[in-house]
Scaffold this motif. Structure first.
Motif, PDB file in Angstrom:
ATOM      1  N   ARG A 188       0.835  -1.200   0.000  1.00 49.52           N
ATOM      2  CA  ARG A 188       0.000   0.000   0.000  1.00 49.52           C
ATOM      3  C   ARG A 188       0.871   1.251   0.000  1.00 49.52           C
ATOM      4  NH1 ARG A 188      -0.467   1.989   5.363  1.00 49.52           N
ATOM      5  NH2 ARG A 188       0.485   0.562   6.879  1.00 49.52           N
ATOM      6  N   ILE A 190       2.048   4.898   1.237  1.00 45.82           N
ATOM      7  CA  ILE A 190       2.093   5.691   2.457  1.00 45.82           C
ATOM      8  C   ILE A 190       2.876   6.970   2.163  1.00 45.82           C
ATOM      9  CG2 ILE A 190       1.967   3.684   3.986  1.00 45.82           C
ATOM     10  CD1 ILE A 190       4.967   3.998   4.452  1.00 45.82           C
ATOM     11  N   GLN A 248      10.118   6.991   4.907  1.00 46.65           N
ATOM     12  CA  GLN A 248       8.717   6.891   5.272  1.00 46.65           C
ATOM     13  C   GLN A 248       8.379   7.887   6.380  1.00 46.65           C
ATOM     14  OE1 GLN A 248       7.482   2.861   6.169  1.00 46.65           O
ATOM     15  NE2 GLN A 248       9.027   2.006   4.813  1.00 46.65           N
ATOM     16  N   GLN A 271       3.585  10.012  -2.264  1.00 46.19           N
ATOM     17  CA  GLN A 271       2.881   8.826  -1.787  1.00 46.19           C
ATOM     18  C   GLN A 271       3.559   7.625  -2.433  1.00 46.19           C
ATOM     19  OE1 GLN A 271       0.063   8.330   0.385  1.00 46.19           O
ATOM     20  NE2 GLN A 271       0.683  10.393   1.007  1.00 46.19           N
ATOM     21  N   ALA A 275       4.697   0.062   1.797  1.00 46.66           N
ATOM     22  CA  ALA A 275       4.307  -0.584   3.052  1.00 46.66           C
ATOM     23  C   ALA A 275       3.481  -1.835   2.771  1.00 46.66           C
ATOM     24  CB  ALA A 275       3.509   0.384   3.926  1.00 46.66           C
TER      25      ALA A 275
END
Length: 642
Positions: A188, A190, A248, A271, A275
């Protein structure tokens, strides 16, 4: 997976050599040998060509410039010295001729006081790409009776114009996805920062990159390689933003704050798909390519690149990341008038599809959530061996569902019962006893006494003494062989790390009795026991797999067919255990079979216990292991209810 050391040491004038290559910087011997054959007139241009190429190759740029004419010699020395830095080269070799013919006539052609000399340049671009070989041409003229090289940037490369420099452009492909069994991504997006520089805007590149490497420490002190970062920056187009690492948020907020004090660093908010969506211990994580991590993954990855650092992301790094397309270009300092001189096409990334099913994964994660102890769970499909869910709770990032090493306790009774049914002529109805204590060899086993009854009833009541007594019906090697048929301690050919179990052949009767009840030196992982439950349900032990269409480095073993009569009796025993015995708290549906157990063990100087549930429902088999005393049938029921 180990890789050789990829560090470098600097050679004169900025040319560097990487220890990972067998390519060595050729010194003057070979060059001289190629240039001094034949018979030359005293006024030949050969000595001037030879001296220039030798001096350039060994990094004596002032001496090379001393053999030129046409511009200031310092300008020539500076231009030659920049070649290695602009290409981040590992080595440079020069030879007379183009390699097409060995004729000396074709190497140097004289016409009065002028001459043309053809030569070959071989540059090892190190991590930037494959060795680059191209033909070169220099013009000479006789000045005051001596031959001199007429300087032009085209000597470095025939397409290089005045005011231009060489640069290396690396085009990174988009990283491929790790997907679930339905093809949906397990990664995904992050929030993150791309931290980088505009190389041409750095007042002191070395200072900037030394400070970056000093501040950027990861996972126990892992650092970036400042020297290789410097080579990467010097070889990049000066006008383009060069990302050096991705951090991150909020995990690296403190580091981002510290890096704001480093002169020349730029921060772009992005973005980033980095993750894991679930099963992080299996899927793995992404992080910056530190010096030691680069030794693992090898070329062509660069310091700071976002690479796999654990799990499938690391194990399948090259497949997921592919390799970059590398281009060597000539351009002016503004980036205009760029001309490609050579390119190397990279390999396209490929998705990695897993067998994970999001529905089962969510149920497994939810069932373990909130437990006060580390816990792991594996769900497999008995008919195929597919791993449907891998859940770890409180394990500190380790995949104990696959790699945990625990005593199985009475869940190993599934193996012992199958051996008794197939090798000792017993079945679920065989009359047995369950005394409060029994001694076999030098070991004593105790439990609450039960009256005489069937084996199925004593198994359901967790009668350890029953199994200990029955160990006399099996010899040690037979018991070990039955465990092996159920995959315990065997090589599975799985594409990810896993502990398959350990079942040493018992040395005496006491050890054999301890093995029957899952004690002594017997150790298993949750995946091991999930596969045992799957075999008990399906009648065939099948090797597990979690990655689809990935070539195996080790061949998986063939399925092991178990005796149908033994499996029929085993199912009745496990059904009795689920309806009236240790597993009854998990029976939310009539087709559940399984067993629960508590096993004590020592971890160093500490006494510990592991709570187990091993069972199956339909075409699902699963094992739960919790490092503490808990009600595992309730956890199993929570999983089954979803």
């Amino acid at each position: 997976m180990s890789m050789t050391n990829r560090g470098r040491r600097r050679f004169p004038g900025g040319i560097r050599r990487t220890r990972r290559r067998a390519v060595a910087l050729t010194t003057t011997g070979a060059l001289v040998a190629g240039m001094t054959t034949g018979c030359w007139a005293e006024r030949s241009a050969m000595p001037a060509v030879r001296d220039f190429l030798i001096a350039w190759q060994v990094g004596n740029f002032e001496a090379a410039a001393g053999n030129t004419v046409g511009v200031d010699r310092q300008e020539v020395a500076d231009a030659l010295s920049r070649v290695g830095r602009q290409l981040d080269a590992a080595s440079l070799r020069l030879s007379l001729g183009t390699g097409v013919t060995d004729s000396d006539v074709d190497q140097i052609v004289q016409n009065g006081n002028e001459a043309d000399a053809r030569f070959t340049v071989k540059i090892d671009l190190g991590e930037n790409g494959q060795p680059w070989e191209y033909p070169g041409l220099m013009r000479l003229k006789r000045v005051g009776g001596k031959w001199k090289v007429v300087w032009s940037p085209s000597i470095i490369h025939t397409s290089l114009q005045p005011g231009q420099r060489l640069a290396v452009v690396t085009d990174e492909p988009k990283r491929a996805a790790i997907t679930d069994t339905h093809g949906r991504s397990l990664v995904r997006k992050i929030g993150a920062y791309d931290v980088g520089v505009f190389p041409g805007q750095l007042a002191d590149p070395k200072k900037t990159l030394d400070m970056l490497a000093e501040q950027a420490k990861f996972d126990g002190g892992r650092r970036l390689d400042a020297e290789r970062l410097l080579g990467r920056v010097r070889s990049a187009p000066p006008q383009d933003f060069l990302p050096l690492l991705t951090l991150q948020v909020p995990a690296h907020n403190a580091l981002v704050q510290r890096l704001t004090s480093v002169p020349g660093l730029k921060f772009n908010g992005v973005q980033a798909p980095i993750a894991p969506a679930y099963a992080p211990e299996l899927v793995g994580t992404l992080g910056p390519a530190t010096a030691d991590r680069l030794q693992q993954v090898g070329a062509p990855y660069q310091p700071g690149d976002t690479i796999g650092v654990s799990g499938i992301q690391l194990l399948q790094q090259r497949r997921l990341a592919g390799t970059p397309t590398v281009r060597v270009v000539a351009q002016d300092e503004s980036g205009e008038n760029t001309k490609e001189l050579r390119s190397w096409e990279g390999q396209a990334p490929q998705d990695v599809q897993t067998t994970l099913d999001p529905s089962y994964q969510r149920k497994a994660d939810k069932a373990l959530a909130g437990l006060p102890y580390p816990a792991s769970m594996v769900v497999v499909r008995p008919s195929t061996g597919e791993v449907l869910a891998v859940s770890n709770h409180g394990t500190g990032g380790t995949n104990r569902a696959f790699e945990g090493e625990y005593p199985p306790g009475l869940t190993f009774g599934i193996v012992s019962a199958e051996a008794l049914f197939s090798e000792a002529g017993m079945n679920q109805s065989t009359e047995t006893t369950c005394p409060d204590s029994v001694t076999v060899g030098d070991k004593t086993f105790t439990n609450q006494a039960r009256g005489d009854s069937s084996f199925a009833n004593h198994f359901a009541a967790s009668c350890k003494t029953t199994l200990a007594q029955l160990s006399s019906k099996l010899d040690a090697q037979t018991l070990a062989n039955e465990a092996a048929e159920l995959g315990i301690g065997q090589e599975w050919g799985l594409s990810v790390p896993a502990f398959t179990g350990s079942v040493p052949t018992p040395a005496n009767d006491g050890e054999k009795a301890a093995m029957m009840v899952g004690e002594g030196d017997v150790q298993v992982s949750p995946l091991t026991m999930a596969l045992v439950a799957a075999a008990a349900q399906n009648g065939t032990w099948k090797p597990p797999y979690v990655l689809k269409d990935i070539p195996k480095t080790i061949q998986a073993p063939p399925p092991q067919n178990l005796q149908p009569e033994a499996i029929a009796s085993l199912k009745k025993v496990l059904a009795r255990t689920a309806s009236h015995g240790s597993a009854r708290g998990a029976r939310v549906s009539g087709d559940l079979v399984g067993v629960a157990a508590l096993a004590a063990y020592r971890d160093g100087s500490h006494n510990k216990s592991v709570s187990w549930f091993v069972g199956s429902v339909g075409d699902r088999a699963f094992a739960i292991a919790v490092e503490g005393r808990v009600n595992t049938p309730k956890i199993a029921a929570d999983f089954l209810r979803g």
